[in-house]
Design an enzyme around this catalytic site. Structure first.
Site, mmCIF file in Angstrom:
data_model
loop_
_atom_site.group_PDB
_atom_site.id
_atom_site.type_symbol
_atom_site.label_atom_id
_atom_site.label_comp_id
_atom_site.label_asym_id
_atom_site.label_seq_id
_atom_site.Cartn_x
_atom_site.Cartn_y
_atom_site.Cartn_z
ATOM 1 N N LYS A 78 0.978 -1.113 -0.053
ATOM 2 C CA LYS A 78 0.056 -0.022 0.004
ATOM 3 C C LYS A 78 0.878 1.301 -0.063
ATOM 4 C CE LYS A 78 -3.968 2.182 2.743
ATOM 5 N NZ LYS A 78 -4.776 2.081 3.709
ATOM 6 N N SER A 153 -9.715 1.809 2.637
ATOM 7 C CA SER A 153 -8.945 2.666 1.647
ATOM 8 C C SER A 153 -7.938 1.892 0.951
ATOM 9 C CB SER A 153 -7.970 3.726 2.502
ATOM 10 O OG SER A 153 -7.415 3.094 3.553
ATOM 11 N N SER A 177 -10.137 -0.463 7.022
ATOM 12 C CA SER A 177 -9.393 -0.474 5.649
ATOM 13 C C SER A 177 -8.634 -1.483 5.115
ATOM 14 C CB SER A 177 -8.315 0.912 5.567
ATOM 15 O OG SER A 177 -9.175 2.060 5.369
#
Ligand code: GLN
Length: 487
Positions: A78, A153, A177
């Site tokens: 990420k 997210s 997330s």
């Protein structure tokens, strides 16, 4: 089977047997990315030469003797986790050109074990969002239904795993997330106990809630990747001293769950829960029962106040954490400002997107003098009540089972004008962050239109082993592993 479809453990076995090399595996994943990335858009940034060099080094390390099961395994990261020499944007214009001079602790650990970093994957700007629609560099597409969101997210992390654009990935979870995108993309996602995994080098959103964790193709891989990143780190003052553990050992204990007490929190099955989600989740719970677990109703009475408390606490912490992006020390600097104040104002107005600005405004307001007691203090008190709920629940059961998200993935753009409805959909994942307990999302079925649905399991602090053992047992009974989206 294509090499890119392999799980970590299957690839690791082939690597150990000398049947494939990490370089072959890494190149196979890059070909897969070339095939599907135009439709999925999971990646923000790749450095293929560096990845291949890491793969070659891993192949050499394997020849020299005993290595970690992660040696030579290609992973997606990420874009909120600092990677030395590789741009780290947090999905934001303000960090468009930021190249970290250091690695996050998790990256250092993975590198020491020989894992290969394929590149950085998409996310909501500064991890604020639930659909990955708040990324300055575009929205990734759900591999199971390309016009739908991947969740957020960590949307890119989930999409890349589901589309076989990596073997596994890392995400971060502040209010859901990791678990929510895992649920929407049909992969396994684990939010570890707060303090289990070092936050050093994770760009901070809300420091009392943030935690890094794995997104994987199955539960066995989740255990392996968590093994590789967990453990105490003196560079993170909130890192727990009892952080290290071998989670793969927990999976050895067969699938019999006799003696395990699973609580069903009635508040997690309230109004707004999609009937198809409920059906798939109840089926998953029934399988826990078939495996020998005892199923009982429990209550977490303050669940409904979690969202309200979170949307004070998280923006308050964010407004403070994001003050460092001022156009002077990091990232984007607005040109032609004629005073320092103007430089701050322009750099921040141009660099941050609308959702980040909204959070900074809410947080700054909530912390302003005269409002502190009414908002931040009140929210902290609610947080304590939620922690107490968990403590009471875990006196009666070992695990909690529920949905992850009350609804399946929505169409991209469908909620663009209604941020509040997006906030409300975090209802079932936020409490774990407020209390610091671990949570996991396991694929447990599909909606009629083919959208994945996740089963959430939560446990008391540092009981990830129990979470993974129960998830593994349900996973084996469901037989969904290996089902792939038709891309
Ligand atoms: N969806 C939540 C938010 O927008 C949670 C995000 C996260 O866990 N990073 O804040």
């Amino acid at each position: 089977m294509e090499l890119s479809q392999l799980t970590i453990h299957a690839a690791s076995d082939l690597l150990a047997a000398g049947e494939i090399s990490s370089l072959e595996l890494t190149e196979a994943v890059f070909s897969r990315i070339d095939q599907v990335e135009e439709r999925v858009a999971a990646y923000i940034n790749q450095d293929r030469d560096e990845a291949k060099a890491q793969a070659v080094a891993a192949d050499q390390a394997r020849k020299q003797g005993e290595v970690s099961p992660l040696c030579g395994i290609p992973l997606a990261i990420k874009d909120v986790i600092c990677t030395k020499g590789l741009a780290t944007t947090a999905g934001s214009r303000i960090l468009e050109n930021f190249i970290p001079p250091y690695d996050a602790t998790v990256m250092e650990r993975l590198a020491a074990q020989g894992a290969v970093c394929l590149g950085k994957v998409s996310m909501d700007e500064f991890a604020m969002g639930s659909g990955n629609e708040n990324c300055a560099f575009g929205t990734p597409h759900n591999p199971w239904a390309l016009d739908h969101i991947c969740g957020g997210s960590s949307g890119g992390s989930a999409a890349a795993v589901a589309a076989d654009e990596c073997l596994a990935s890392l995400g971060s979870d502040t209010g859901g997330s990791i678990r929510q995108p895992a649920s929407h993309c049909g992969v396994v996602g684990v939010k570890p106990t707060y303090g289990r995994v070092s936050r050093f080098g994770l760009l901070a959103f809300a420091s009392s809630l943030d935690q890094i964790g794995p997104l994987t193709k199955d539960v066995t891989d989740a255990a392996l990747l968590l093994n590789g990143i967990c453990g105490h780190d003196p560079r993170d003052s909130t890192s727990a001293t009892q952080g290290s553990e071998d989670f793969s050992a927990a999976l050895q204990e067969a699938g019999d769950l006799t003696g395990l007490r699973v609580g069903i929190p009635q508040e997690y099955f309230g109004p707004g829960l999609d009937p198809e989600v409920e059906k798939a989740v109840r089926n998953g719970i029934a399988l826990l029962g078939e495996a020998g677990a005892e199923i009982r109703e429990v209550s977490l009475p303050h669940t409904e106040y979690g969202v309200a408390a979170y949307y004070i606490i998280a923006p308050a912490e964010a407004s403070s954490n994001l003050a460092r992006y001022d156009g002077v020390r990091y990232g984007r600097r607005a040109p032609e400002a004629d005073s320092l104040l103007e430089l701050y104002r322009r750099s921040r107005s141009q660099g941050f997107g609308p959702e980040v600005k909204r959070r900074i405004l809410i947080g700054t307001y909530a912390l302003s003098s005269g409002y502190y007691d009414a908002y931040y203090k009140k929210a902290s008190q609610v947080r304590t009540l939620i922690m107490d709920d968990y403590q009471k629940a875990f006196a009666q059961c070992d695990l909690l089972a529920s949905p992850v998200s009350p609804i399946p993935a929505w169409q991209i753009g469908a909620k663009a004008s209604d941020p509040l409805s997006v906030y409300l959909s975090d209802l079932l994942t936020i409490p774990a962050n407020l209390a610091g307990v671990p949570g996991l999302s396991l694929p447990c079925g599909f909606s009629e239109s083919g959208l994945p649905i996740g089963l959430q399991l939560q446990a008391a602090h540092f009981q990830e082993g129990t979470l993974l053992r129960a998830a593994h047992s349900v996973e084996q009974r469901l037989g969904l592993v290996g089902q792939k989206p038709n891309l």
